[in-house]
Design a protein around this motif. Structure first.
Motif, short mmCIF file in Angstrom:
data_model
loop_
_atom_site.label_atom_id
_atom_site.label_comp_id
_atom_site.label_asym_id
_atom_site.label_seq_id
_atom_site.Cartn_x
_atom_site.Cartn_y
_atom_site.Cartn_z
N SER A 173 0.75 -1.31 -0.05
CA SER A 173 -0.18 0.06 -0.07
C SER A 173 0.86 1.25 0.04
O SER A 173 0.58 2.30 -0.91
CB SER A 173 -0.94 -0.10 1.36
N ALA A 174 1.82 1.28 0.76
CA ALA A 174 2.94 2.35 0.90
C ALA A 174 3.51 2.66 -0.34
O ALA A 174 3.96 3.70 -0.66
CB ALA A 174 3.52 2.02 1.79
N ALA A 175 3.84 1.64 -1.15
CA ALA A 175 4.42 1.59 -2.38
C ALA A 175 3.58 2.27 -3.64
O ALA A 175 3.94 2.46 -4.77
CB ALA A 175 4.99 0.41 -2.90
N GLY A 176 1.99 2.28 -3.17
CA GLY A 176 1.58 3.00 -4.30
C GLY A 176 0.84 1.90 -4.76
O GLY A 176 0.28 2.25 -6.17
N ILE A 177 0.83 0.67 -4.81
CA ILE A 177 0.04 -0.52 -5.27
C ILE A 177 -1.16 -0.71 -4.70
O ILE A 177 -1.16 -1.45 -3.59
CB ILE A 177 0.95 -1.56 -5.51
N PRO A 178 -2.52 -0.53 -5.17
CA PRO A 178 -3.61 -0.87 -4.56
C PRO A 178 -3.96 -2.33 -4.41
O PRO A 178 -3.64 -3.23 -5.20
CB PRO A 178 -4.31 -0.29 -5.67
N GLN A 179 -4.50 -2.55 -3.36
CA GLN A 179 -5.14 -4.01 -3.13
C GLN A 179 -6.68 -3.99 -3.03
O GLN A 179 -7.19 -3.20 -2.23
CB GLN A 179 -4.46 -4.53 -1.81
N ILE A 180 -7.26 -4.78 -3.55
CA ILE A 180 -8.69 -4.84 -3.64
C ILE A 180 -9.35 -6.06 -3.02
O ILE A 180 -8.84 -7.08 -3.47
CB ILE A 180 -9.40 -4.64 -4.90
N THR A 181 -9.96 -6.51 -2.00
CA THR A 181 -10.39 -7.36 -1.63
C THR A 181 -12.05 -7.51 -1.39
O THR A 181 -12.59 -6.50 -0.90
CB THR A 181 -9.96 -7.78 0.04
N VAL A 182 -12.59 -8.73 -1.70
CA VAL A 182 -14.17 -8.89 -1.70
C VAL A 182 -14.02 -10.23 -0.56
O VAL A 182 -13.24 -11.00 -0.76
CB VAL A 182 -14.58 -9.46 -2.82
N VAL A 183 -14.74 -9.76 0.70
CA VAL A 183 -14.96 -10.87 1.68
C VAL A 183 -16.13 -11.56 1.34
O VAL A 183 -17.35 -10.97 1.61
CB VAL A 183 -14.72 -10.37 2.97
N HIS A 184 -16.09 -12.91 0.83
CA HIS A 184 -17.35 -13.54 0.52
C HIS A 184 -17.98 -14.30 1.67
O HIS A 184 -19.18 -14.92 1.51
CB HIS A 184 -16.89 -14.54 -0.51
N GLY A 185 -17.29 -14.59 2.84
CA GLY A 185 -17.79 -15.39 4.04
C GLY A 185 -17.04 -14.83 5.35
O GLY A 185 -17.15 -13.73 5.57
N SER A 186 -16.52 -15.61 6.13
CA SER A 186 -16.28 -15.15 7.33
C SER A 186 -14.49 -14.82 7.55
O SER A 186 -14.09 -15.43 6.62
CB SER A 186 -16.31 -16.30 8.51
N ALA A 187 -14.15 -13.75 8.14
CA ALA A 187 -12.76 -13.50 8.30
C ALA A 187 -12.61 -13.08 9.71
O ALA A 187 -13.30 -12.11 10.27
CB ALA A 187 -12.56 -12.28 7.36
N THR A 188 -11.98 -14.08 10.25
CA THR A 188 -11.77 -13.97 11.94
C THR A 188 -10.22 -13.77 12.29
O THR A 188 -9.43 -14.38 11.88
CB THR A 188 -12.28 -15.38 12.34
N ALA A 189 -10.27 -12.96 13.47
CA ALA A 189 -8.97 -12.85 14.16
C ALA A 189 -8.03 -12.32 13.02
O ALA A 189 -8.32 -11.08 12.36
CB ALA A 189 -8.34 -14.21 14.70
N PRO A 195 -8.24 -8.64 4.79
CA PRO A 195 -9.19 -7.42 4.13
C PRO A 195 -9.04 -6.12 4.66
O PRO A 195 -9.04 -5.26 3.75
CB PRO A 195 -10.38 -8.18 4.13
N THR A 196 -8.82 -5.78 5.76
CA THR A 196 -8.74 -4.57 6.43
C THR A 196 -7.50 -3.59 5.98
O THR A 196 -7.82 -2.48 6.08
CB THR A 196 -9.13 -4.70 8.12
N LEU A 197 -6.52 -4.52 5.81
CA LEU A 197 -5.34 -3.78 5.26
C LEU A 197 -5.27 -3.60 3.85
O LEU A 197 -4.48 -2.93 3.43
CB LEU A 197 -4.07 -4.70 5.96
N SER A 198 -6.08 -4.14 3.40
CA SER A 198 -6.27 -3.68 1.96
C SER A 198 -6.64 -2.36 1.73
O SER A 198 -7.31 -2.03 2.46
CB SER A 198 -7.34 -4.73 1.12
N ASP A 199 -6.58 -1.68 0.46
CA ASP A 199 -7.06 -0.37 0.35
C ASP A 199 -8.54 -0.40 -0.22
O ASP A 199 -8.83 0.83 0.08
CB ASP A 199 -5.98 0.13 -0.84
N TYR A 211 -14.70 -10.09 12.51
CA TYR A 211 -14.44 -9.71 13.86
C TYR A 211 -13.23 -10.56 14.19
O TYR A 211 -12.67 -11.52 13.73
CB TYR A 211 -15.50 -10.24 14.70
N LEU A 212 -12.41 -9.94 15.37
CA LEU A 212 -11.38 -10.44 16.09
C LEU A 212 -11.72 -11.69 16.90
O LEU A 212 -10.93 -12.46 16.85
CB LEU A 212 -10.83 -9.28 16.81
N ALA A 213 -12.95 -11.69 17.35
CA ALA A 213 -13.36 -13.00 18.16
C ALA A 213 -14.91 -13.09 17.65
O ALA A 213 -15.72 -12.20 17.91
CB ALA A 213 -13.32 -12.62 19.57
N GLY A 214 -15.28 -14.38 17.20
CA GLY A 214 -16.50 -14.79 16.78
C GLY A 214 -17.30 -14.91 18.18
O GLY A 214 -16.83 -14.74 19.30
#
Length: 541
Positions: A173-189, A195-199, A211-214
């Protein structure tokens, strides 16, 4: 023009046998790839009923129809860790380089149908490798995420270094290269951070959770009771927490939004315009490359036969052709673009190393990418070689390979042994891309030589301790030698190497020219592209 005249007898018995053996090896690795897909697809119907699109169908929806897609590391993790039958090859992760709305991207899809998409050691390494490819070649990265997260049974072996995956995301991200993420299901911890670190982040209504804890862990830790949707649903993250950027109605809509975002990046607006390039195809069929490498690895073959089927017009301008004929250097073009070639016809001598080191410097001067076609037992040894300065000249060769800045592409055609692996831009020398032919070998030395060395060491140890080489000790040493040979053969073959991501994938020899041409164009575009960097990456506010 310096056209190579092929001497390959495609009707001869030797060629036909080579072709049969290599074709069987191609069928073997393609069969493993099919097994993974078929095993996964057998589980798809019950997920389709819930509204989920199977991973490979998601990939098809994301990519431009009819555009090339180069899948990478398809056999990562094969027969490693908990993969006991080969069905887990690929690391629960489908990844490669393809086009989205005309934009070349690194594309990655969590294969939730393979071991629940859980991430083991090799799956984690494959994910890191894709981030490295995106960084080196300035390629946007698009992720379709639905993973079970880290494999907890193996977490104790990998957790200490697991943060490097997120660090690479931050640097991208800092290098100016974008990341795109689709979350289709569960993303835990930890899985919620990818996904959250994606741009750009896209969640699917009534389907995505982060969530960090289900709910079960939350209740056990604090006693609080909450539903999935209250704790980390797509609508909560869109309307309350503000974590999400785009809310999709279903799987397909999320992929549509990802394509729309990629199109709105304007990624190609500053791409240099190039005049159309014309070129001649090789004079010989690419399919013939399957019959070049002998069944017996000790039987020599002329690497020019490979060059003749890779180079435009089979034209090869050899550099210092009269100085050490075992290490070949020269210039070719691939689909109209210049490329330097370094290839092996024998062990690397002092003269061969010096020639190759000089040739690399010339390619660095002219900005010409390098293609390494590897088939070497390593640097030659012996009194004569040492007196010729093999260590000194070998070190020069390795220095040049390591420090040159032009793109390096490596194809391991046959053997890649010892320090010859380093000199010929093996994995440790960070080539931009590295692929292997079936039946290729990467090892510190030949299994038979390793077994013999240990035999000599064991025999000397017995004699030093005052023992004798009787039937009992000889039987023990025989067993040690056999065990060493078998172990090295199992650990140094093409399948074992690609499983550990020592390459970016095994390829059919017939595909060599097309694969090299594709990745060279990736390198060329990346090196010419300017990006807008920042210090900390995009913060999700």
């Amino acid at each position: 023009m310096a056209v190579i005249e092929s001497l390959l007898d495609t009707q001869g018995e030797a060629y036909q046998n080579n072709l049969k053996v290599m074709s069987a090896a191609v069928d073997e690795f393609r069969g493993i790839e099919r097994q993974v897909i078929e095993t996964a697809q057998a589980k798809a119907p019950r997920y389709i009923k819930k509204g989920y699109i199977p991973p490979r169908e998601r990939l098809s929806l994301l990519l431009d129809t009819g555009a090339p897609f180069l899948e990478l590391s398809t056999l990562a993790g094969y027969m490693q860790d908990e993969d006991t039958d080969g069905s887990g090859a690929g690391g629960s992760y489908i990844a490669g380089i393809g086009y989205i709305g005309g934009v070349r991207c690194v594309v990655a899809v969590d294969d939730y149908l393979t071991k629940g998409g859980s991430i083991g050691p090799m799956g984690g390494d494959k994910r890191k490798r894709m981030l490295d490819i995106a960084m080196e070649n300035k390629l946007p990265m698009v992720n379709l995420s639905q993973s079970g997260g880290g494999n907890l049974k193996l977490a104790g072996d990998i957790f200490g270094n697991s943060g490097s995956l997120f660090a690479k995301q931050c640097r991208l991200s800092a290098a100016g290269i974008p990341q795109i993420t689709v979350v289709h299901g569960s993303a835990t911890a930890g899985g919620a951070y990818q996904p959250t670190l994606s741009d750009y982040l896209i969640l699917v209504r009534k389907q995505s959770t982060m969530y960090l804890a289900g709910p079960p862990l939350l209740k056990a830790a604090t006693g609080e009771i909450a539903t999935d949707e209250e704790l980390g649903g797509a609508e909560m993250h869109s309307e309350v927490a503000g974590t999400n950027d785009y809310l999709a109605e279903n799987d397909a809509d999320g992929i549509r939004i990802a394509r729309d975002i990629t199109g709105k990046l304007g990624w190609n607006k500053h791409r240099p315009l190039r005049a159309p390039v014309t070129y001649k195809n090789p004079l010989y069929s690419a399919e013939e490359m399957r019959g070049i490498v002998p069944e017996d690895p000790k039987t020599p073959f002329d690497i020019r036969e490979v060059i003749a089927r890779v180079a435009d017009g089979s034209d090869f301008l050899e550099f210092k052709g009269d100085v050490d004929k075992g290490t070949l250097c020269g210039h070719i073009e691939i689909e109209g673009y210049p490329c330097g070639v370094i290839a092996n016809n024998s062990p690397i001598t002092a003269k061969g190393a010096a020639k190759a080191g000089q040739f690399i410097q010339l390619c660095e001067q002219s900005g010409t990418p390098l293609l390494f076609l590897t088939n070497t037992t390593g640097f030659i040894v012996g009194t004569e070689a040492e007196q010729a300065g093999i260590i000194k000249h070998g070190a020069k060769f390795i220095q040049a390979v390591t420090n040159c800045t032009v793109p390096k592409i490596t194809i391991i055609v046959g053997g890649s042994y010892g320090a010859g692996n380093y000199a010929m831009a093996g994995r440790g020398m960070d080539p931009r891309f590295l692929f292997a032919w079936p039946r290729s070998v990467v090892s510190v030395m030949g299994p038979a030589q390793a077994g013999n060395v240990l035999r000599q060491v064991a025999e000397a140890k017995v004699l030093r301790s005052g023992g004798e080489l009787n039937d009992e000790t000889v039987a023990f040493i025989d067993g040690l030698e056999r065990e060493t040979i078998a172990d090295m053969e199992a650990r140094s073959n093409a399948l074992a190497n690609t499983a550990r991501i020592w390459d970016d994938g095994i390829i059919d020899p017939a595909d060599t020219r097309s694969v090299v041409a594709f990745v060279l164009s990736v390198c060329r575009e990346g090196d010419e592209r300017s990006v807008n960097t920042n210090n900390f990456g995009i913060g999700r506010l």
